[in-house]
Design a protein around this motif. Structure first.
Motif, PDB file in Angstrom:
ATOM      1  N   TYR A   1       9.303   9.734  -0.868  1.00 18.39           N
ATOM      2  CA  TYR A   1       9.050   9.437  -2.281  1.00 18.39           C
ATOM      3  C   TYR A   1      10.110   8.494  -2.849  1.00 18.39           C
ATOM      4  CZ  TYR A   1       8.190  10.347  -7.260  1.00 18.39           C
ATOM      5  OH  TYR A   1       7.919  10.216  -8.604  1.00 18.39           O
ATOM      6  N   THR A   2      11.379   8.813  -2.608  1.00 19.64           N
ATOM      7  CA  THR A   2      12.467   8.011  -3.170  1.00 19.64           C
ATOM      8  C   THR A   2      12.530   6.628  -2.546  1.00 19.64           C
ATOM      9  OG1 THR A   2      13.704  10.075  -3.483  1.00 19.64           O
ATOM     10  CG2 THR A   2      14.937   8.024  -3.681  1.00 19.64           C
ATOM     11  N   ALA A   3      12.115   6.507  -1.292  1.00 19.92           N
ATOM     12  CA  ALA A   3      12.151   5.200  -0.612  1.00 19.92           C
ATOM     13  C   ALA A   3      11.313   4.161  -1.335  1.00 19.92           C
ATOM     14  CB  ALA A   3      11.671   5.355   0.830  1.00 19.92           C
TER      15      ALA A   3
ATOM     16  N   VAL B   1       0.839  -1.202   0.000  1.00 20.45           N
ATOM     17  CA  VAL B   1       0.000   0.000   0.000  1.00 20.45           C
ATOM     18  C   VAL B   1       0.874   1.253   0.000  1.00 20.45           C
ATOM     19  CG1 VAL B   1      -1.663   1.347   1.344  1.00 20.45           C
ATOM     20  CG2 VAL B   1      -1.970  -1.130   1.089  1.00 20.45           C
ATOM     21  N   TYR B   2       1.905   1.245   0.818  1.00 21.82           N
ATOM     22  CA  TYR B   2       2.793   2.415   0.896  1.00 21.82           C
ATOM     23  C   TYR B   2       3.458   2.680  -0.449  1.00 21.82           C
ATOM     24  CZ  TYR B   2       6.955   5.151   1.923  1.00 21.82           C
ATOM     25  OH  TYR B   2       7.942   6.095   1.894  1.00 21.82           O
ATOM     26  N   VAL B   3       4.031   1.648  -1.048  1.00 14.85           N
ATOM     27  CA  VAL B   3       4.742   1.824  -2.316  1.00 14.85           C
ATOM     28  C   VAL B   3       3.790   2.282  -3.413  1.00 14.85           C
ATOM     29  CG1 VAL B   3       5.940   0.592  -4.161  1.00 14.85           C
ATOM     30  CG2 VAL B   3       6.622   0.242  -1.789  1.00 14.85           C
ATOM     31  N   ASN B   4       2.662   1.601  -3.555  1.00 19.42           N
ATOM     32  CA  ASN B   4       1.741   1.927  -4.641  1.00 19.42           C
ATOM     33  C   ASN B   4       1.114   3.312  -4.462  1.00 19.42           C
ATOM     34  OD1 ASN B   4       2.187  -0.505  -5.922  1.00 19.42           O
ATOM     35  ND2 ASN B   4       0.474  -1.535  -4.915  1.00 19.42           N
ATOM     36  N   THR B   5       0.884   3.708  -3.215  1.00 14.40           N
ATOM     37  CA  THR B   5       0.265   5.011  -2.975  1.00 14.40           C
ATOM     38  C   THR B   5       1.244   6.148  -3.219  1.00 14.40           C
ATOM     39  OG1 THR B   5      -1.250   4.065  -1.331  1.00 14.40           O
ATOM     40  CG2 THR B   5      -0.936   6.454  -1.296  1.00 14.40           C
ATOM     41  N   VAL B   6       2.413   6.068  -2.597  1.00 15.14           N
ATOM     42  CA  VAL B   6       3.377   7.169  -2.683  1.00 15.14           C
ATOM     43  C   VAL B   6       4.023   7.235  -4.055  1.00 15.14           C
ATOM     44  CG1 VAL B   6       5.498   8.130  -1.708  1.00 15.14           C
ATOM     45  CG2 VAL B   6       3.792   7.086  -0.204  1.00 15.14           C
ATOM     46  N   ARG B   7       4.373   6.089  -4.621  1.00 13.16           N
ATOM     47  CA  ARG B   7       5.055   6.100  -5.920  1.00 13.16           C
ATOM     48  C   ARG B   7       4.162   6.639  -7.030  1.00 13.16           C
ATOM     49  NH1 ARG B   7       7.315   0.646  -8.660  1.00 13.16           N
ATOM     50  NH2 ARG B   7       5.077   0.249  -8.606  1.00 13.16           N
ATOM     51  N   ASN B   8       2.867   6.410  -6.916  1.00 15.83           N
ATOM     52  CA  ASN B   8       1.938   6.883  -7.942  1.00 15.83           C
ATOM     53  C   ASN B   8       1.411   8.285  -7.675  1.00 15.83           C
ATOM     54  OD1 ASN B   8       2.013   4.511  -9.543  1.00 15.83           O
ATOM     55  ND2 ASN B   8       0.698   3.483  -8.057  1.00 15.83           N
ATOM     56  N   THR B   9       1.929   8.933  -6.638  1.00 12.70           N
ATOM     57  CA  THR B   9       1.577  10.321  -6.354  1.00 12.70           C
ATOM     58  C   THR B   9       2.688  11.224  -6.882  1.00 12.70           C
ATOM     59  OG1 THR B   9       0.415   9.665  -4.324  1.00 12.70           O
ATOM     60  CG2 THR B   9       1.010  11.985  -4.552  1.00 12.70           C
ATOM     61  N   PRO B  10       2.372  12.253  -7.661  1.00 13.42           N
ATOM     62  CA  PRO B  10       3.428  13.138  -8.176  1.00 13.42           C
ATOM     63  C   PRO B  10       4.247  13.752  -7.039  1.00 13.42           C
ATOM     64  CG  PRO B  10       1.343  13.564  -9.288  1.00 13.42           C
ATOM     65  CD  PRO B  10       1.037  12.629  -8.149  1.00 13.42           C
ATOM     66  N   LEU B  11       5.557  13.858  -7.259  1.00 15.32           N
ATOM     67  CA  LEU B  11       6.433  14.425  -6.243  1.00 15.32           C
ATOM     68  C   LEU B  11       6.029  15.856  -5.907  1.00 15.32           C
ATOM     69  CD1 LEU B  11       8.939  14.404  -4.444  1.00 15.32           C
ATOM     70  CD2 LEU B  11      10.312  14.981  -6.457  1.00 15.32           C
ATOM     71  N   THR B  12       5.604  16.603  -6.916  1.00 15.76           N
ATOM     72  CA  THR B  12       5.179  17.987  -6.668  1.00 15.76           C
ATOM     73  C   THR B  12       4.035  18.030  -5.673  1.00 15.76           C
ATOM     74  OG1 THR B  12       5.843  18.601  -8.912  1.00 15.76           O
ATOM     75  CG2 THR B  12       4.378  20.113  -7.753  1.00 15.76           C
ATOM     76  N   LEU B  13       3.101  17.086  -5.804  1.00 17.82           N
ATOM     77  CA  LEU B  13       1.961  17.058  -4.891  1.00 17.82           C
ATOM     78  C   LEU B  13       2.395  16.699  -3.474  1.00 17.82           C
ATOM     79  CD1 LEU B  13      -1.090  17.381  -4.690  1.00 17.82           C
ATOM     80  CD2 LEU B  13      -1.338  14.958  -5.254  1.00 17.82           C
TER      81      LEU B  13
END
Length: 215
Positions: A95-97, A53-65
């Motif tokens: 984000y990078t994690a 959940v953490y990976v899919n949520t954060v990775r698919n969120t734009p870094l700007t957001l």
């Protein structure tokens, strides 16, 4: 060359903060990414679910957001006040994690299953099996893509310029205020980034050579 020398204070401050963001964010991203990557391959369903959940949520969120939330949303939560630089480090690390975790997960999958079975056979628990047997081999296997993640982090630090962090991405705006030619200034910024990326590439090759001999 005059643009660089006449505005050396801007370039020194900007890239000093860029390197600060890169080193600190990279350090925490590697730690958090390793933990999340281990959770992704954990035999405990709850840990695997959390990691996924953490990976899919954060990775698919734009870094700007993500940085927008830490810059403008965090202060409204009533939490302790911190600097924009600290908030940028937190956002970049989180984000990078996710990318570090996925790279390590792919590396874990390259380690022969017999390695883990042998570790369990001598009584090692999951944590020791990962830290002593699996992860050292996984890191060696994924060194090139892991450095690619770090190179992407170095370039992503420029996004923080839009949130009041005085790093390399903010040099353009400061040059504009001084009436300097922007194109030449941007070319110098690009050249310095190329030099930094080249240093990371050299470090990658050095580690690959060292660990290839160690095998």
């Amino acid at each position: 060359m005059n643009v660089l020398l006449d505005n050396l204070d801007l370039f020194v401050t900007g890239f000093r903060n860029t390197l600060l963001l890169f080193v600190v964010s990279g350090f925490f991203a590697l730690i958090l990414g390793t933990i999340v990557g281990a959770m992704r391959v954990s035999p405990v369903p709850a840990m695997r679910l959390f990691g996924t959940v953490y990976v899919n949520t954060v990775r698919n969120t734009p870094l700007t957001l993500i940085l927008f939330f830490f810059a403008f949303g965090y202060p409204k939560l009533g939490l302790p006040e911190v600097s924009y630089t600290t908030l940028a480090i937190i956002g970049l690390s989180l984000y990078t994690a996710t990318y570090v975790a996925e790279v390590l997960r792919s590396g874990v999958n390259t380690v022969p299953i017999g390695q883990a079975e042998a570790a369990r056979a001598i009584g090692l628990p999951f944590g020791q099996t990962m830290t002593l047997v699996i992860l050292p081999q996984a890191f060696r296997a994924v060194l090139p893509p892991l450095f690619s993640v770090l190179i992407a982090l170095l370039k992503n630090t420029t996004v923080a310029a839009g949130f009041s962090v005085a790093e390399a991405g903010a040099i353009r705006a400061n040059l504009s205020e001084r009436g300097e030619p922007l194109l030449i200034g941007l070319l110098w910024v690009a050249l310095i980034f190329v030099a930094l990326v080249s240093l990371l590439s050299l470090a990658q090759r050095a580690f690959e050579k060292k660990w290839r001999i160690a095998r």
